[in-house]
Structures are given as structure tokens and as C-alpha cells.
Design an enzyme around this catalytic site. Structure first.
Site, short mmCIF file in Angstrom:
data_model
loop_
_atom_site.label_atom_id
_atom_site.label_comp_id
_atom_site.label_asym_id
_atom_site.label_seq_id
_atom_site.Cartn_x
_atom_site.Cartn_y
_atom_site.Cartn_z
N CYS A 7 29.14 44.32 41.52
CA CYS A 7 30.62 44.17 42.36
C CYS A 7 30.49 43.22 43.53
O CYS A 7 29.50 42.62 43.83
CB CYS A 7 31.47 45.50 42.31
SG CYS A 7 30.58 46.55 43.73
N ARG A 13 32.47 50.06 43.53
CA ARG A 13 32.55 50.02 42.17
C ARG A 13 31.27 50.25 41.31
O ARG A 13 30.88 50.98 40.44
CB ARG A 13 33.28 48.92 41.11
CG ARG A 13 34.81 48.93 41.55
CD ARG A 13 35.60 47.75 41.43
NE ARG A 13 35.05 46.74 42.41
CZ ARG A 13 35.54 45.29 42.47
NH1 ARG A 13 36.25 44.97 41.57
NH2 ARG A 13 34.87 44.35 43.21
N ASP A 123 39.58 46.34 42.24
CA ASP A 123 38.80 46.86 43.54
C ASP A 123 39.51 48.05 44.21
O ASP A 123 40.80 47.82 44.57
CB ASP A 123 38.68 45.48 44.44
CG ASP A 123 38.24 45.85 45.82
OD1 ASP A 123 37.57 46.86 45.95
OD2 ASP A 123 37.97 44.72 46.40
P1 4NP Z 1 33.38 47.02 45.72
O1 4NP Z 1 34.76 47.03 46.69
O2 4NP Z 1 33.18 45.57 45.33
O3 4NP Z 1 33.83 47.62 44.41
O4 4NP Z 1 32.24 47.51 46.37
C1 4NP Z 1 34.76 46.51 47.86
C2 4NP Z 1 34.01 46.87 48.95
C3 4NP Z 1 34.04 46.14 50.20
C4 4NP Z 1 34.93 45.02 50.34
C5 4NP Z 1 35.59 44.59 49.41
C6 4NP Z 1 35.50 45.25 48.16
N1 4NP Z 1 34.70 44.32 51.48
O5 4NP Z 1 35.67 43.33 51.70
O6 4NP Z 1 34.13 44.74 52.68
#
Ligand code: 4NP
Length: 155
Positions: A7, A13, A123
Site C-alpha cells: 500500500c 492496509r 485508504d
Molecule cells: P496505508 O495508509 O497506505 O494503508 O498504509 C496510509 C498511511 C499513511 C499515509 C497515507 C496512507 N500518509 O500519508 O502518511
């Protein structure tokens, strides 16, 4: 089988996807290597988001030992299959893999449930416990489909 979940942050995720699939693979008796990574370097070395950890724990799965890392082009060779959560992840993996890119190995994880529909795992970064539970349920069904298709191919 070596399977990588990807991800953006490797904090919400893909850690859930890794934990859910590791649990199902162990229960099915499959000796798989399962890992996860982020396309960004925002959360390298960090444990999964507290709501990912709590949601997994509420289903009896401990993901607290996981630590964030960034996808590398070497992952393209190390893993047989790479599952991404959304289209942006797909294009980033493709860009980062460079000359190692292998289209046959990479797909949206929800293609396992809804082939051809290009559905994405949303997300939950700015979301609540409900959003993390929604993500959990999607990944749980997708990982069931993965385990079942592998079992069917190998019987
Ligand atoms: P992930 O979610 O891709 O599911 O781990 C996110 C975690 C952090 C960020 C964006 C999405 N961020 O912008 O820091």
C-alpha cells in the site's frame, strides 16, 4: 509461495493484509513467506497504525511485531505475487520496479474477488475504527479467495 502486500504507507492496509494472509496460510498448513511494504518511505520502521493493530487483535491476529518498510525493485524478484491495494500503488510499484517490472506478478488485491472491476481497498488513514473494520472485511474475503484458489490449483 512468496507473497507481498503493498500500500502507500505500509502502516494501515498492507500490514492488515499481511497479518490476515499469514494467519490463513498457517491454518491451511501452507509454508508461505508473506510480507508487506509501502510505496512511500513515510513510515519506515514504525509499527502498524493503532487502529490496524486493534482491528486485527479483535479478530485474534497480532500484527504488532510488523515494522514499516519501503518497496524496492528487488522485491519484484523475491516474490511470486505482489498484491496492491489501489491503482496508485500499482503505478508506483511499476515505476519503482523499473527494469525488474513483471506485469504477470502484480495485481489489485480485490481482483481476487471482483475480476476485471478494478476495485480498490480504500485508504483508512484519516478514518475511524469503522473504516479499518471495512478494510479488514474486504481483505479477509480476498485472502480467503487467494487461499481457496491456491488450494484448488494444488489438489
Ligand atoms: P496505508 O495508509 O497506505 O494503508 O498504509 C496510509 C498511511 C499513511 C499515509 C497515507 C496512507 N500518509 O500519508 O502518511
Amino acid at each position: 509461495m512468496n507473497i507481498l502486500m503493498v500500500c502507500l504507507g505500509n502502516i494501515c492496509r498492507s500490514p492488515l493484509a499481511e497479518g490476515i494472509l499469514a494467519d490463513k496460510a498457517a491454518k491451511a498448513g501452507f509454508n508461505w513467506l508473506i510480507d508487506s511494504a509501502g510505496t512511500s518511505g513515510y513510515h519506515i520502521g514504525e509499527p502498524p497504525h493503532v487502529l490496524s493493530r486493534q482491528t486485527a487483535a479483535s479478530h485474534g491476529i497480532d500484527i504488532s511485531h510488523q515494522r514499516g518498510r519501503q518497496f524496492t525493485k528487488e522485491d519484484m524478484q523475491r516474490f511470486n505475487r505482489i498484491f496492491v491495494m489501489d491503482e496508485e500503488n500499482f503505478w508506483e510499484v511499476r515505476r519503482m520496479a523499473g527494469s525488474e517490472w513483471d506485469e504477470t506478478k502484480v495485481s489489485l488485491i480485490l481482483e481476487l474477488l471482483y475480476p476485471g472491476e478494478k476495485r480498490e481497498v480504500p485508504d483508512p488513514w484519516y478514518g475511524t475504527q469503522k473504516d479499518f473494520q471495512f478494510v479488514y472485511d474486504l481483505l479477509d474475503k480476498a485472502c480467503d479467495a487467494l487461499i481457496n484458489s491456491f488450494a484448488a490449483e494444488n489438489t
